[in-house]
Every structure is written in C-alpha cells, then in structure tokens.
Design an enzyme around this catalytic site. Structure first.
Site, short mmCIF file in Angstrom:
data_model
loop_
_atom_site.label_atom_id
_atom_site.label_comp_id
_atom_site.label_asym_id
_atom_site.label_seq_id
_atom_site.Cartn_x
_atom_site.Cartn_y
_atom_site.Cartn_z
CD GLU A 291 -69.66 -80.72 28.84
OE1 GLU A 291 -69.19 -81.86 29.00
OE2 GLU A 291 -69.10 -79.86 28.14
CG HIS B 269 -66.73 -89.30 29.91
ND1 HIS B 269 -66.19 -89.51 28.67
CD2 HIS B 269 -66.86 -87.96 30.04
CE1 HIS B 269 -65.96 -88.36 28.08
NE2 HIS B 269 -66.37 -87.40 28.88
NE ARG B 270 -67.97 -87.62 25.71
CZ ARG B 270 -66.99 -87.35 24.86
NH1 ARG B 270 -66.83 -88.08 23.78
NH2 ARG B 270 -66.17 -86.34 25.07
CG ASP C 48 -64.37 -92.98 28.14
OD1 ASP C 48 -65.12 -92.09 28.58
OD2 ASP C 48 -63.50 -92.78 27.27
CG HIS D 136 -68.93 -84.79 23.15
ND1 HIS D 136 -68.01 -84.28 22.25
CD2 HIS D 136 -68.49 -84.42 24.37
CE1 HIS D 136 -67.06 -83.65 22.89
NE2 HIS D 136 -67.31 -83.71 24.19
CE LYS E 78 -69.69 -81.10 25.18
NZ LYS E 78 -68.35 -80.58 25.33
CG ASP F 254 -71.47 -84.41 26.41
OD1 ASP F 254 -70.77 -83.62 27.07
OD2 ASP F 254 -71.17 -85.61 26.24
CD GLU G 279 -70.19 -86.01 30.70
OE1 GLU G 279 -69.93 -84.89 30.26
OE2 GLU G 279 -70.14 -87.05 29.98
O1 G3P Z 1 -67.92 -83.47 31.79
C1 G3P Z 1 -66.66 -84.02 31.74
C2 G3P Z 1 -66.13 -84.06 30.33
O2 G3P Z 1 -67.06 -84.75 29.55
C3 G3P Z 1 -65.86 -82.72 29.73
O3 G3P Z 1 -65.19 -82.79 28.53
O4 G3P Z 1 -64.97 -82.74 26.11
O5 G3P Z 1 -65.99 -84.70 27.17
O6 G3P Z 1 -67.21 -82.56 27.09
P1 G3P Z 1 -65.86 -83.21 27.17
#
Ligand code: G3P
Length: 245
Positions: free
Chosen positions: A108, A6-7, A234, A48, A110, A35, A33
């Site tokens: 993702e 995640h990120r 994470d 993000h 945004k 953003d 992942e």
């Molecule tokens: O894509 C999964 C997750 O990252 C979505 O929530 O707030 O981190 O963009 P957020």
C-alpha cells in the site's frame, strides 16, 4: 478465499516489522499486506502512520527522519522493545524475505496525507529490479497514484482502496466508472460497505473484492457466503477455511 496477513501477523507481533512478516512464512495463506512511506533521505520504508509515535519509541514524521534515524528506534510494543527484528524495515528487506516464497505482497502506497515525491516510480523500480512484478499488488486510496502506476508499469496489478467514509459521501457510480476505466485488478474496500450487490457490481466489471480489516469470524463467514475474493486480517492464522472443518 485469499487471506492476506494485514501488516504481517500483526494481531500478535508488532505490525509492519520483519518479525511480524517472518511469522507469516509458515502460514498457508495467499499473501501479506504492508504500508510504504519515504524517509528524509529517500528510502522506501515500511510503516503505517506518517509519524513514528504510535509504534516506536520516538516522535516525529517519517519524512523528516533519515533511514539511520528510523533504524535507531525501538518498537514500543510491550516485550518487543529490544527485538532487533522489530525495527522499521525497508521495502527492499521485506521483498527479499518473500522473494523465495509464493506469497503475494500487497504494497500500500501511503500518500493520501503526505505526497512523497516519486514514490510510485521508486516502488515500481524496486519491484522491477527484484523481478517481482508478478508477485505484487500495489494499492492506494488515491486514484491519481493508480493512474500513474498504470502509466509507468501497466503489468503490475493495482488495487483501489475504498474507505467507509469516502464511499458514503461520494457518487457511487462515479467511483465504479473511474476504477473500471483505470482497470484495477481489485477494489479493496472496508468490509463494512460490502454486500451482495457490491460484490456483483465488481465481479461484473471483472474486478476482485479484497476486504479489509476482517478480524471477526462472523464477518469472515458472511464475506465468504457472498463470495468476496479475499480479506486482510490481523489474525491470518485463525481466519482460514480450516475453521469450517
Ligand atoms: O490495505 C488494507 C488496509 O490496510 C487499508 O487500511 O488504514 O490499514 O491502511 P489502512
């Protein structure tokens, strides 16, 4: 279980930076992942928040800064302020990093707070230019964005992001029927709303369930037991099937 960083390896390094992504290259995981937002001069940048304030030593909206201005910022993460791999990356830079690998990249979009003009087209065009259509999964909290993506490039996989708040206050049957109609590859929910019934509902509709943001081993085990298809974490170096060996 598909594990997404995640990120990037954000539990240890500044999120959504080249450093956090490079640190994933040696991990035996399914993907990463990130953003995406847009700069003032129309570049796709990986960050993000809509504002730079939390993660960088600047202030203001991403949409109001040029790429040069964004690149001039340093990370505000302690001990990484001077690291040149901790600047705001472009989407192109991150995709090129992973192109020679087998990683799946979850992009993702945004745009739930700021409606960036043509962001869907720009992301798709870049993915196509780099010939990475089969390597990406594009997600969004906005159904409109997913519909647009389906129209402009149906062969790229799409994922519908579902927050706890949204799920709580909306008609559940309506959510499922809209996602099914739009033929998403997966629903990516906050893991707190996922139970056996939820998973079955998605699997019966031929959709995978990729849960965010799972940073606790007990939650991971629970999701594994009820047959979730993947998680965003994470700590992708810790959350793996190896913990059971
Ligand atoms: O894509 C999964 C997750 O990252 C979505 O929530 O707030 O981190 O963009 P957020």
């Amino acid at each position: 279980m598909k594990i997404f960083a995640h990120r990037g390896l954000s539990g240890f390094y500044p999120e959504n930076t080249m450093l956090a992504f490079k640190k994933c290259l040696d991990l035996d995981i399914y993907g990463i992942e990130l953003d995406v937002q847009k700069s003032k001069d129309n570049h796709l940048v990986v960050i993000h928040d809509e504002k730079v304030d939390r993660t960088f030593n600047g202030s203001g909206y991403v949409k109001d800064m040029t790429l040069d201005e964004l690149k001039s910022l340093n990370s505000s993460f302690k001990n990484y302020e001077e690291n040149i791999d901790c600047k705001v990356p472009t989407l192109r830079e991150v995709l090129l990093l992973f192109k020679p690998t087998n990683f799946i990249i979850n992009i993702e979009i945004k745009n739930n707070k700021i409606k960036y003009k043509n962001i869907e087209e720009d992301v798709v065009n870049l993915v196509k230019e780099l010939n990475m259509e089969k390597r990406v999964l594009i997600s969004s909290f906005r159904m409109k964005t997913l519909k647009k993506l389906k129209k402009i490039c149906p062969k790229i996989k799409r994922a519908y992001l579902l927050s706890e708040k949204f799920y709580k206050y909306r008609l559940k049957s309506l959510i499922f029927s809209r996602v099914t109609k739009n033929k998403s590859y997966s629903i990516n929910p906050n893991y707190t709303i996922v139970d056996n019934k939820f998973i079955k509902k998605c699997h019966n509709r031929d959709m995978k369930v990729l849960c965010y943001r799972v940073n606790n081993i007990e939650d991971y085990k629970k999701l594994l037991k009820i047959k979730a298809d993947g998680i965003f974490t994470d700590f992708p170096n810790i959350m793996s099937d190896d913990i059971f060996k």
